[in-house]
Write a protein that holds these residues in place. Structure first.
Motif, PDB file in Angstrom:
ATOM      1  N   ARG A   1      24.825  74.514 140.721  1.00  0.00           N
ATOM      2  CA  ARG A   1      25.748  73.856 141.631  1.00  0.00           C
ATOM      3  C   ARG A   1      25.732  72.341 141.485  1.00  0.00           C
ATOM      4  NH1 ARG A   1      24.191  77.235 146.982  1.00  0.00           N
ATOM      5  NH2 ARG A   1      24.790  79.260 146.189  1.00  0.00           N
TER       6      ARG A   1
ATOM      7  N   TYR B   1      26.675  66.908 142.787  1.00  0.00           N
ATOM      8  CA  TYR B   1      27.221  68.267 142.807  1.00  0.00           C
ATOM      9  C   TYR B   1      28.317  68.425 141.752  1.00  0.00           C
ATOM     10  CZ  TYR B   1      24.776  68.367 147.231  1.00  0.00           C
ATOM     11  OH  TYR B   1      23.812  68.292 148.191  1.00  0.00           O
TER      12      TYR B   1
ATOM     13  N   ASP C   1      30.915  70.250 142.226  1.00  0.00           N
ATOM     14  CA  ASP C   1      32.118  70.158 143.041  1.00  0.00           C
ATOM     15  C   ASP C   1      32.358  68.681 143.368  1.00  0.00           C
ATOM     16  OD1 ASP C   1      34.131  70.213 144.912  1.00  0.00           O
ATOM     17  OD2 ASP C   1      33.084  71.528 146.318  1.00  0.00           O
TER      18      ASP C   1
ATOM     19  N   THR D   1      34.383  67.181 145.078  1.00  0.00           N
ATOM     20  CA  THR D   1      34.781  66.821 146.440  1.00  0.00           C
ATOM     21  C   THR D   1      33.562  66.545 147.324  1.00  0.00           C
ATOM     22  OG1 THR D   1      34.855  69.133 147.182  1.00  0.00           O
ATOM     23  CG2 THR D   1      36.897  68.177 146.272  1.00  0.00           C
ATOM     24  N   ARG D   2      32.401  66.994 146.878  1.00  0.00           N
ATOM     25  CA  ARG D   2      31.169  66.735 147.634  1.00  0.00           C
ATOM     26  C   ARG D   2      30.575  65.403 147.193  1.00  0.00           C
ATOM     27  NH1 ARG D   2      27.180  71.740 147.964  1.00  0.00           N
ATOM     28  NH2 ARG D   2      26.309  70.385 149.559  1.00  0.00           N
TER      29      ARG D   2
END
Length: 97
Positions: A2, A14, A16, A18-19
């Motif tokens: 992750r 991360y 992702d 957006t984090r």
């Protein structure tokens, strides 16, 4: 995975996007910076006692690095015997029974 952890700077990143990154240790001086600074100071002061390590300690450091690298590459637990199959006397303070 992750994400990843930068152990030197104490930051979690991360996958992702957006984090936001998470700062675990807000300290700005890294261990590498401290080690280099200490090394240079020992040269300036002609103090060499703090830089000496035994062959056993050097052996431990290399074996540990090899185990970590292999474990990360192969995504599994790696034993000491796999990276250093030759039997050595158990004189390390790190492997006391």
């Amino acid at each position: 995975t992750r994400g990843g952890i930068d152990l030197g700077r104490g930051i979690v990143t991360y996958r992702d996007r957006t984090r936001p990154r998470k700062v675990l240790a807000p300290e700005t001086v890294t261990d590498t910076s401290r080690a280099l600074s200490s090394f240079l100071e020992s040269i300036r002061s002609h103090e060499t006692d703090s830089m000496r390590i035994s062959l056993i300690e050097a052996n431990e450091a290399v074996a540990t690095g090899l185990m970590v690298r292999r474990a990360v590459d192969e995504r599994r637990v790696v034993t000491r015997q796999e990276v250093q199959p030759v039997a050595r006397p158990n004189t390390s303070p790190f492997h006391q029974t």
